[in-house]
Design a protein around this motif. Sequence first.
Motif, PDB file in Angstrom:
ATOM      1  N   TYR A  19     -24.897  28.597 -11.536  1.00 40.61           N
ATOM      2  CA  TYR A  19     -24.015  27.671 -10.833  1.00 40.61           C
ATOM      3  C   TYR A  19     -23.419  28.297  -9.580  1.00 40.61           C
ATOM      4  O   TYR A  19     -23.161  27.612  -8.588  1.00 40.61           O
ATOM      5  N   ARG A  44     -26.514  15.506 -10.039  1.00 38.17           N
ATOM      6  CA  ARG A  44     -27.079  15.906 -11.338  1.00 38.17           C
ATOM      7  C   ARG A  44     -26.543  17.261 -11.775  1.00 38.17           C
ATOM      8  O   ARG A  44     -26.256  17.473 -12.953  1.00 38.17           O
ATOM      9  N   VAL A  45     -26.390  18.185 -10.845  1.00 33.99           N
ATOM     10  CA  VAL A  45     -25.866  19.511 -11.169  1.00 33.99           C
ATOM     11  C   VAL A  45     -24.425  19.402 -11.664  1.00 33.99           C
ATOM     12  O   VAL A  45     -24.052  20.007 -12.672  1.00 33.99           O
ATOM     13  N   LEU A  47     -22.970  16.749 -12.959  1.00 35.45           N
ATOM     14  CA  LEU A  47     -22.998  16.069 -14.247  1.00 35.45           C
ATOM     15  C   LEU A  47     -23.372  17.047 -15.363  1.00 35.45           C
ATOM     16  O   LEU A  47     -22.739  17.064 -16.425  1.00 35.45           O
ATOM     17  N   ASN A  48     -24.370  17.883 -15.130  1.00 26.41           N
ATOM     18  CA  ASN A  48     -24.748  18.888 -16.117  1.00 26.41           C
ATOM     19  C   ASN A  48     -23.637  19.908 -16.332  1.00 26.41           C
ATOM     20  O   ASN A  48     -23.418  20.375 -17.449  1.00 26.41           O
ATOM     21  N   THR A  51     -21.261  17.987 -18.690  1.00 26.19           N
ATOM     22  CA  THR A  51     -21.745  17.533 -19.996  1.00 26.19           C
ATOM     23  C   THR A  51     -22.280  18.653 -20.894  1.00 26.19           C
ATOM     24  O   THR A  51     -22.142  18.573 -22.109  1.00 26.19           O
ATOM     25  N   VAL A  52     -22.878  19.680 -20.331  1.00 24.67           N
ATOM     26  CA  VAL A  52     -23.466  20.738 -21.161  1.00 24.67           C
ATOM     27  C   VAL A  52     -22.415  21.469 -22.003  1.00 24.67           C
ATOM     28  O   VAL A  52     -22.627  21.664 -23.201  1.00 24.67           O
TER      29      VAL A  52
END
Length: 71
Positions: A19, A44-45, A47-48, A51-52
């Motif tokens: 990251y 998308r990054v 969001l990941n 959420t991850v």
Amino acid sequence: AGISVLIFTTFGMPISTTYCMIGGIASVGFAKSVRAVRIETLKRVVLNFVTVPIFAFVATFSISTIIISFL
């Protein structure tokens, strides 16, 4: 990215080098031009990134609860 990792690890905070690299690359792209960065990929990054850890917590909590219930 390297300086960020060094600072955070000096304070004992865990940090994802992936990251840091993504943030560094996106920052350079934004400094050049907003059109140089693919906003969909950046979304998308992010969001990941959110959420991850939530998924990891739920999975770990569920597995540990199942294991403890059988002990």
